[in-house]
Motif scaffolding. Structure first.
Motif, PDB file in Angstrom:
ATOM      1  N   SER A  56       4.055   7.363  -7.352  1.00 40.48           N
ATOM      2  CA  SER A  56       3.148   7.648  -6.165  1.00 40.48           C
ATOM      3  C   SER A  56       1.744   7.764  -5.827  1.00 40.48           C
ATOM      4  O   SER A  56       1.397   7.762  -4.066  1.00 40.48           O
ATOM      5  CB  SER A  56       3.440   9.740  -6.190  1.00 40.48           C
ATOM      6  N   ARG A  57       0.954   7.608  -6.550  1.00 36.71           N
ATOM      7  CA  ARG A  57      -0.569   6.776  -6.307  1.00 36.71           C
ATOM      8  C   ARG A  57      -0.130   5.283  -5.399  1.00 36.71           C
ATOM      9  O   ARG A  57      -1.691   5.033  -5.205  1.00 36.71           O
ATOM     10  CB  ARG A  57      -1.210   6.985  -7.243  1.00 36.71           C
ATOM     11  N   LYS A  58       0.811   4.431  -5.500  1.00 37.69           N
ATOM     12  CA  LYS A  58       0.722   2.940  -5.460  1.00 37.69           C
ATOM     13  C   LYS A  58      -0.425   2.290  -5.952  1.00 37.69           C
ATOM     14  O   LYS A  58      -0.578   1.423  -6.234  1.00 37.69           O
ATOM     15  CB  LYS A  58       0.849   3.196  -4.084  1.00 37.69           C
ATOM     16  N   ALA A  59      -0.253   2.890  -7.890  1.00 35.86           N
ATOM     17  CA  ALA A  59      -0.804   2.056  -8.506  1.00 35.86           C
ATOM     18  C   ALA A  59      -0.442   0.383  -8.932  1.00 35.86           C
ATOM     19  O   ALA A  59      -1.292  -0.477  -9.378  1.00 35.86           O
ATOM     20  CB  ALA A  59      -1.430   3.173  -9.851  1.00 35.86           C
ATOM     21  N   LEU A  60       0.666   0.323  -8.914  1.00 33.99           N
ATOM     22  CA  LEU A  60       1.379  -0.432  -9.622  1.00 33.99           C
ATOM     23  C   LEU A  60       0.949  -1.697  -9.125  1.00 33.99           C
ATOM     24  O   LEU A  60       0.669  -2.620  -9.506  1.00 33.99           O
ATOM     25  CB  LEU A  60       2.724   0.122  -9.704  1.00 33.99           C
ATOM     26  N   GLY A  61       1.382  -2.024  -7.751  1.00 35.17           N
ATOM     27  CA  GLY A  61       0.841  -3.153  -6.770  1.00 35.17           C
ATOM     28  C   GLY A  61      -0.183  -3.148  -6.733  1.00 35.17           C
ATOM     29  O   GLY A  61      -0.506  -4.608  -6.978  1.00 35.17           O
ATOM     30  N   ARG A  62      -1.541  -2.302  -7.126  1.00 33.52           N
ATOM     31  CA  ARG A  62      -2.206  -3.111  -7.209  1.00 33.52           C
ATOM     32  C   ARG A  62      -2.830  -3.502  -8.453  1.00 33.52           C
ATOM     33  O   ARG A  62      -3.553  -4.117  -8.374  1.00 33.52           O
ATOM     34  CB  ARG A  62      -4.188  -1.783  -6.615  1.00 33.52           C
ATOM     35  N   ALA A  63      -2.766  -2.507  -9.840  1.00 35.16           N
ATOM     36  CA  ALA A  63      -2.193  -2.909 -10.934  1.00 35.16           C
ATOM     37  C   ALA A  63      -1.880  -4.551 -11.040  1.00 35.16           C
ATOM     38  O   ALA A  63      -2.872  -5.338 -12.109  1.00 35.16           O
ATOM     39  CB  ALA A  63      -1.976  -1.988 -11.912  1.00 35.16           C
TER      40      ALA A  63
END
Length: 85
Positions: A56-63
């Motif tokens: 939900s935080r869209k952290a996967l794409g950034r990381a």
């Protein structure tokens, strides 16, 4: 001293052994429990709460440094496998 990583979901620091490594392969986020798949990895607690927060935080794409939309279906099913075992 054991390596310490940060969970993408809850943002808390934990030992690497208590986290699940994930990688992106061809637009799909894959769990990497052995931490041996090639490529850039990210770490998340293997719980549905942390997995859901990271998505939900869209952290996967950034990381993982991926600009395309990621398919997280396999990662979303991963906590269910652990709790059933």
């Amino acid at each position: 001293m054991n390596p310490v990583r940060t969970c993408l979901g809850c943002r808390s620091r934990a030992e690497r052994s208590s986290l699940l490594r994930v990688v992106a392969r061809d637009g799909v986020v894959l769990p990497d429990p052995s931490a041996t798949l090639p490529g850039r990895g990210a770490w998340v607690h293997p719980t549905s709460e942390c997995v859901d927060k990271s998505i939900s935080r869209k952290a996967l794409g950034r990381a993982l440094r991926v600009a395309v939309a990621l398919d997280t279906t396999q990662l979303e099913r991963w906590p269910d496998r652990i709790h059933r075992a």
